[in-house]
Design an enzyme around this catalytic site. Structure first.
Site, mmCIF file in Angstrom:
data_model
loop_
_atom_site.group_PDB
_atom_site.id
_atom_site.type_symbol
_atom_site.label_atom_id
_atom_site.label_comp_id
_atom_site.label_asym_id
_atom_site.label_seq_id
_atom_site.Cartn_x
_atom_site.Cartn_y
_atom_site.Cartn_z
ATOM 1 N N ILE A 13 0.829 -1.199 0.000
ATOM 2 C CA ILE A 13 0.000 0.000 0.000
ATOM 3 C C ILE A 13 0.869 1.256 0.000
ATOM 4 C CG2 ILE A 13 -1.780 1.278 1.276
ATOM 5 C CD1 ILE A 13 -2.701 -1.445 0.158
ATOM 6 N N ARG A 63 8.607 14.385 20.020
ATOM 7 C CA ARG A 63 8.148 13.349 19.100
ATOM 8 C C ARG A 63 6.913 13.855 18.374
ATOM 9 N NH1 ARG A 63 12.045 10.048 17.634
ATOM 10 N NH2 ARG A 63 13.035 8.984 19.385
ATOM 11 N N ALA A 75 18.546 5.885 21.406
ATOM 12 C CA ALA A 75 18.073 4.839 20.503
ATOM 13 C C ALA A 75 17.948 5.395 19.099
ATOM 14 C CB ALA A 75 16.725 4.303 20.972
ATOM 15 N N GLU A 91 24.388 5.046 18.382
ATOM 16 C CA GLU A 91 23.426 5.953 18.998
ATOM 17 C C GLU A 91 23.937 6.506 20.329
ATOM 18 O OE1 GLU A 91 20.735 7.291 17.748
ATOM 19 O OE2 GLU A 91 20.875 6.150 15.892
ATOM 20 N N GLU A 95 24.128 10.503 20.387
ATOM 21 C CA GLU A 95 23.173 11.217 21.222
ATOM 22 C C GLU A 95 23.727 11.648 22.580
ATOM 23 O OE1 GLU A 95 19.421 9.182 21.497
ATOM 24 O OE2 GLU A 95 19.128 9.248 19.328
ATOM 25 N N GLU A 118 8.330 -4.426 13.777
ATOM 26 C CA GLU A 118 9.495 -3.812 14.428
ATOM 27 C C GLU A 118 10.011 -4.663 15.581
ATOM 28 O OE1 GLU A 118 10.889 0.461 16.296
ATOM 29 O OE2 GLU A 118 8.765 -0.042 16.314
ATOM 30 N N GLU A 137 21.483 15.887 11.734
ATOM 31 C CA GLU A 137 21.147 17.287 11.478
ATOM 32 C C GLU A 137 19.692 17.639 11.791
ATOM 33 O OE1 GLU A 137 20.271 17.554 6.727
ATOM 34 O OE2 GLU A 137 22.376 17.479 7.339
ATOM 35 N N GLU A 139 18.034 16.296 14.414
ATOM 36 C CA GLU A 139 17.826 15.770 15.762
ATOM 37 C C GLU A 139 18.162 16.846 16.793
ATOM 38 O OE1 GLU A 139 18.684 11.386 17.495
ATOM 39 O OE2 GLU A 139 20.390 12.370 16.564
#
Length: 178
Positions: A13, A63, A75, A91, A95, A118, A137, A139
């Site tokens: 889809i 988010r 993460a 990560e 981060e 997932e 860039e 984040e």
């Protein structure tokens, strides 16, 4: 008896950068057919970085899908063919600006089993030392060290609502007690 559904047909889809959506026709164990909407995701890697003083590194970031800022363990999503352990280490460096001397596998989990493929792979990192931090860039986040007991309280009182972070914090806390 093993329960299984047999795939009869798959219709794509949507295909994006992060997810792919299919509508699958399946045969049930009683012979009937049903439709399944599946979100295909490459998975992610998560890391609980624990200091010698029993503090966890958490990040706060907005988010968009939820319209709010959340507390999270470092993460990120896996790139095509990327090793989950290498992604978790990447990560942590990107981060939080950290590397670790010791890693312990906290085992993968499935955050949304009803419609999504997932898998999130999770590690505990100890023996931390600083390295240059380099966010993506697009984040933007704040990094904080939270005492382990406080992080567990935050999970239990609903301040930490992200599932990977809840699982990672509680597993790290359990292991720190052993």
């Amino acid at each position: 008896m093993e329960h299984i559904e047999k795939t009869l047909a798959v219709q794509e889809i949507f295909r994006g950068h992060v997810v792919r959506l299919t509508l699958d026709q399946v045969e049930l164990e009683n012979g009937d057919t049903a439709m399944r909407e599946i979100v295909h995701h490459r998975g992610g890697a998560c890391i609980a970085a624990l200091t010698d003083q029993e503090e966890l590194y958490l990040v706060r970031q907005y988010r968009y899908a939820l319209g709010q800022e959340l507390w999270e363990l470092p993460a990120g999503k896996l790139e095509e063919g990327e090793d989950p352990f290498e992604a978790a280490k990447r990560e942590l460096e990107e981060e939080c600006g950290l590397k670790a001397d010791h890693y312990q596998d906290l085992h993968p989990f499935y955050p949304t089993v009803g419609y999504c493929s997932e898998v999130i792979y999770t590690w505990l990192a100890r023996g931390l030392h600083p390295v240059p931090m380099h966010l993506d860039e697009d984040e933007f986040l704040d990094v904080e060290k939270i005492p382990m007991e406080k992080a567990v309280e935050m999970v239990m009182n609903g301040e930490i609502t992200d599932s990977k972070t809840q699982i990672g914090v509680l597993k790290a806390w359990y292991l720190s007690k052993k």
